[in-house]
Motif scaffolding. Sequence first.
Motif, PDB file in Angstrom:
ATOM      1  N   HIS A 111       0.016  -6.214  -7.317  1.00 57.76           N
ATOM      2  CA  HIS A 111      -0.720  -5.092  -6.743  1.00 57.76           C
ATOM      3  C   HIS A 111      -0.792  -5.149  -5.207  1.00 57.76           C
ATOM      4  O   HIS A 111      -0.684  -4.126  -4.529  1.00 57.76           O
ATOM      5  CB  HIS A 111      -2.130  -5.097  -7.352  1.00 57.76           C
ATOM      6  CG  HIS A 111      -3.080  -4.122  -6.753  1.00 57.76           C
ATOM      7  ND1 HIS A 111      -3.208  -2.835  -7.212  1.00 57.76           N
ATOM      8  CD2 HIS A 111      -3.948  -4.238  -5.718  1.00 57.76           C
ATOM      9  CE1 HIS A 111      -4.128  -2.209  -6.493  1.00 57.76           C
ATOM     10  NE2 HIS A 111      -4.584  -3.029  -5.576  1.00 57.76           N
ATOM     11  N   HIS A 115       0.752  -2.562  -2.356  1.00 59.06           N
ATOM     12  CA  HIS A 115       0.056  -1.917  -1.239  1.00 59.06           C
ATOM     13  C   HIS A 115       0.943  -1.926   0.007  1.00 59.06           C
ATOM     14  O   HIS A 115       1.035  -0.941   0.728  1.00 59.06           O
ATOM     15  CB  HIS A 115      -1.240  -2.664  -0.909  1.00 59.06           C
ATOM     16  CG  HIS A 115      -2.435  -2.099  -1.620  1.00 59.06           C
ATOM     17  ND1 HIS A 115      -2.820  -0.787  -1.487  1.00 59.06           N
ATOM     18  CD2 HIS A 115      -3.340  -2.675  -2.437  1.00 59.06           C
ATOM     19  CE1 HIS A 115      -3.904  -0.579  -2.222  1.00 59.06           C
ATOM     20  NE2 HIS A 115      -4.250  -1.707  -2.811  1.00 59.06           N
ATOM     21  N   ASP A 299      -5.982   2.685  -4.000  1.00 56.74           N
ATOM     22  CA  ASP A 299      -5.264   2.262  -5.202  1.00 56.74           C
ATOM     23  C   ASP A 299      -4.577   3.457  -5.881  1.00 56.74           C
ATOM     24  O   ASP A 299      -5.199   4.496  -6.093  1.00 56.74           O
ATOM     25  CB  ASP A 299      -6.235   1.593  -6.188  1.00 56.74           C
ATOM     26  CG  ASP A 299      -6.579   0.187  -5.723  1.00 56.74           C
ATOM     27  OD1 ASP A 299      -5.959  -0.292  -4.745  1.00 56.74           O
ATOM     28  OD2 ASP A 299      -7.457  -0.436  -6.342  1.00 56.74           O
TER      29      ASP A 299
HETATM   30 ZN    ZN Z   1      -5.797  -2.154  -4.037  1.00 57.98          ZN
END
Ligand code: ZN
Length: 333
Positions: A111, A115, A299
């Motif tokens: 994750h 980003h 996100d």
């Molecule tokens: Zn994040």
Amino acid sequence: MTMLVLGIETTCDETAASLVRDGRDILSNVIASSADIHEKYGGVFPELACRRHIDAIIPVIEEAIAQVDRSEIDLIAVAKGPGLIGALLIGMQAAKGLSLAWNRPLIGVNHVEAHLYGSMMGAPEPLLFPALGIVLSGGHTFLVKILDVGRYELLGTTVDDAIGEAFDKVGTLLGLSYPGGPRVEQLAKEGDPRRFSFKAGRVKKSPLDFSFSGLKTGVYYAIRDREIGHQEKADAAASFQETAFADIVSKAVLAVSTFPCRSIYLGGGVCSNRRLRNLFAETFGSLPVFWPPQNLSLDNAAMIAGLGFHKFLKNPAGDPLDLDVKTRAILGV
Ligand code: ZN
Ligand code: KG4
């Protein structure tokens, strides 16, 4: 070869799904946030986040893939961590289920790395490597040397709080609701950044590491045990933000001096802060600085699908169906 990738993201309090072609072209980017239910707890309440993921995951995926025929989807990419264990498991099980049902390969994506990929996804090609990568999110603060998509060398990280976490905690101290980051930025616009002299931490013998917990405590001591008015709160917000960002900018300046750096790619929720963007523009002049586009900053699953494409090119068998989630994982793992 052209590939259509379905990305799934459930690391924290956003349930997200997205379709991306060839790592760049976003066909859909659906995000359902449960931030509303966490607001009254002053932070993410893991069990409640999980319950929302369970309700949202299927409708979010259905909405993301509505415009294509299922048979056109070539690969399923899922955020395997870091994140909340229960939340991660829901995205992972959904991805595995679809991989089995549709007979398509599965690929797990980090994750935090995703980003960083968000700003590469929006940047002009060819990407300019070697580059400095900077992740500034709610859970992570990293400086890395980027040699290629998927190849990094860690230069520095935080020894305590992440930068977004520090914003959120200072937000709570100032009586702002969760998440504090955007609200601290708003309040700081009305404040005097020189009113308080806060200090960001230095880590002995690791000039590129960060420490924000002392800064946060500094804000606490400056305003505790007394009623403070709106102006003083705004001054505290501005002084905190300026100190934190001056620290990040000075470490970024030091980092780019350690190798022949051709550009900077940033990622993570804190990148939506305008003051941060202006400081980088003022500081780095001719060195190209790339920020995540609006829809890829917080996100989202587009960054997962985008990075999943690159991971799959390097690992064309995909990941096995017993792929595990990782609650703690650093970049690229
Ligand atoms: Zn994040
Ligand atoms: O990257 P992200 O969506 O979540 C993680 O993966 O951690 O980042 C969320 C973080 C939160 O801490 C939030 O307060 C912070 O990003 N944030 C901001 C701003 N917008 C979001 N911090 C400072 N200024 C902002 N404008």
